[in-house]
Design an enzyme around this catalytic site. Structure first.
Site, PDB file in Angstrom:
ATOM      1  N   ASN A   7     -24.860   0.210  -3.357  1.00 57.55           N
ATOM      2  CA  ASN A   7     -25.568  -0.513  -4.416  1.00 57.55           C
ATOM      3  C   ASN A   7     -24.752  -1.754  -4.758  1.00 57.55           C
ATOM      4  OD1 ASN A   7     -26.881  -1.386  -6.680  1.00 57.55           O
ATOM      5  ND2 ASN A   7     -26.355   0.390  -7.957  1.00 57.55           N
ATOM      6  N   TRP A   8     -25.245  -2.896  -4.276  1.00 57.36           N
ATOM      7  CA  TRP A   8     -24.478  -4.145  -4.478  1.00 57.36           C
ATOM      8  C   TRP A   8     -24.761  -4.785  -5.831  1.00 57.36           C
ATOM      9  CZ3 TRP A   8     -25.937  -6.162   1.104  1.00 57.36           C
ATOM     10  CH2 TRP A   8     -25.249  -5.382   2.052  1.00 57.36           C
ATOM     11  N   LYS A   9     -25.659  -4.190  -6.587  1.00 55.15           N
ATOM     12  CA  LYS A   9     -25.972  -4.655  -7.946  1.00 55.15           C
ATOM     13  C   LYS A   9     -26.243  -6.169  -7.942  1.00 55.15           C
ATOM     14  CE  LYS A   9     -23.444  -0.735  -9.771  1.00 55.15           C
ATOM     15  NZ  LYS A   9     -22.678  -0.126 -10.860  1.00 55.15           N
ATOM     16  N   HIS A  94     -31.492   3.797 -12.459  1.00 59.88           N
ATOM     17  CA  HIS A  94     -30.030   3.663 -12.546  1.00 59.88           C
ATOM     18  C   HIS A  94     -29.623   3.582 -14.024  1.00 59.88           C
ATOM     19  CE1 HIS A  94     -26.032   1.962 -12.246  1.00 59.88           C
ATOM     20  NE2 HIS A  94     -26.002   2.438 -11.009  1.00 59.88           N
ATOM     21  N   GLU A  96     -27.633   1.778 -15.573  1.00 56.66           N
ATOM     22  CA  GLU A  96     -27.570   0.416 -16.128  1.00 56.66           C
ATOM     23  C   GLU A  96     -28.967  -0.047 -16.549  1.00 56.66           C
ATOM     24  OE1 GLU A  96     -25.454  -1.372 -12.852  1.00 56.66           O
ATOM     25  OE2 GLU A  96     -23.682  -0.211 -13.426  1.00 56.66           O
ATOM     26  N   GLU A 166     -25.288  10.732 -11.046  1.00 55.71           N
ATOM     27  CA  GLU A 166     -24.333   9.688 -11.416  1.00 55.71           C
ATOM     28  C   GLU A 166     -23.951   9.847 -12.884  1.00 55.71           C
ATOM     29  OE1 GLU A 166     -24.292   6.120  -8.788  1.00 55.71           O
ATOM     30  OE2 GLU A 166     -25.891   5.708 -10.195  1.00 55.71           O
ATOM     31  N   GLY A 172     -18.145   2.990 -12.444  1.00 52.27           N
ATOM     32  CA  GLY A 172     -17.300   1.822 -12.657  1.00 52.27           C
ATOM     33  C   GLY A 172     -16.052   2.095 -13.483  1.00 52.27           C
ATOM     34  N   SER A 212     -17.650   5.822  -9.180  1.00 54.02           N
ATOM     35  CA  SER A 212     -16.247   5.606  -8.787  1.00 54.02           C
ATOM     36  C   SER A 212     -15.878   6.248  -7.452  1.00 54.02           C
ATOM     37  CB  SER A 212     -15.293   6.074  -9.896  1.00 54.02           C
ATOM     38  OG  SER A 212     -15.485   5.293 -11.058  1.00 54.02           O
ATOM     39  N   GLY A 233     -20.963   1.904  -5.609  1.00 53.99           N
ATOM     40  CA  GLY A 233     -21.109   0.598  -6.231  1.00 53.99           C
ATOM     41  C   GLY A 233     -19.957  -0.304  -5.806  1.00 53.99           C
ATOM     42  N   GLY A 234     -18.970  -0.431  -6.677  1.00 53.13           N
ATOM     43  CA  GLY A 234     -17.864  -1.367  -6.467  1.00 53.13           C
ATOM     44  C   GLY A 234     -17.245  -1.339  -5.075  1.00 53.13           C
TER      45      GLY A 234
END
Ligand code: PGA
Length: 260
Positions: A7-9, A94, A96, A166, A172, A212, A233-234
């Protein structure tokens, strides 16, 4: 099989998405045991990324979608528009989006139903906050989110759905859930899905963990049978990290192959 969803957001534009997509292809090249990889760039990069990964084992997913087909919905992207780019997956719900953009259990349900109606594989995200966890409400919360997500979904013969556990506190934060906690949540979600959502149907579910995940902890998570894959993600924005995660998944798959 193990599935990795990247997930590159809103971190990358078209050029950077293309570079990450090429890096994902390279990470898979020549591996005897390779996971399924789904990359989720922003909407603006979906079509370009799809061209780059076409005819490979890398699939493309959107990070969201709207439930209506067409109409006066300024700024929204319909499931048909997502499918038209070549994307085969869509992340739905998600945390967010729930937290920052007012998504509710009900809108997540409409999006999941719309994705399935257009033969997109939904990646339905559920997860409890730190407060809900401290209050011992994890199962109540993720069970409610899961049931609501599929409340109006028509699961076809052969539909595939991915459920991403999640925990909000793990996203994150650098503090992933322990493999044991993830396994317990996955077993619960799978039971709810099989008993209450899928019924007698033949839809296939995969339960992914997200929050994470990085090159250091991916192997310990992926080696659990209950963990069908991970949502990253990150760490998916760093080609070296992502390559190491693909390698960890390859090691797990090799171990599974030698066991059978
Ligand atoms: P993270 O994000 O891997 O950076 O924690 C996961 C996610 O938000 O899907």
């Amino acid at each position: 099989m193990k599935t990795l969803v990247a997930n590159w957001k809103m971190h990358v534009g078209i050029r950077e998405s293309a570079a990450l997509a090429r890096a994902a292809l390279l990470a898979l090249r020549g591996r005897a045991h390779a996971p399924d990889v789904v990359v989720c760039p922003p909407f603006t990069a979906l079509a370009d990324v799809h061209k780059i990964v076409a005819r490979s084992h890398v699939a493309v997913g959107a990070q969201d979608l709207f439930w209506e087909e067409t109409g006066a919905f300024t700024g929204e992207i319909s499931p048909r528009m997502v499918a038209e780019t070549g994307a085969a997956y869509a992340i739905v719900g998600h945390s967010e989006r729930r937290r920052l953009f007012g998504e509710t259990d009900e809108t997540v349900g409409k999006k999941t139903a719309a994705a399935l109606a257009h033969r997109l594989t939904p990646v339905v995200c559920v997860g409890e906050t730190a407060e809900e966890r401290a209050a011992g409400r994890t199962e109540a919360v993720i069970g409610r989110q899961l049931r609501a997500a599929f409340a109006s979904a028509a699961l076809h013969e052969g539909s595939r759905v991915l459920i991403a556990y999640e925990p909000v506190w793990a996203i994150g934060s650098g503090h992933p859930a322990s493999p044991q906690d993830a396994v317990a949540a996955h077993a619960f979600l799978r039971r709810v899905f099989r008993d209450e959502v899928k019924g007698g149907g033949r839809a296939r579910e995969g339960v992914l963990y997200g929050g994470s995940v990085d090159a250091d902890n991916a192997f310990a998570l992926l080696r659990e049978d209950e963990i069908d894959g991970i949502l990253i993600g990150g760490a998916s924005l760093n080609a070296a990290q992502f390559t190491a995660i693909v390698a960890a998944a390859g090691d797990v798959l090799e171990g599974l192959a030698s066991r059978s």
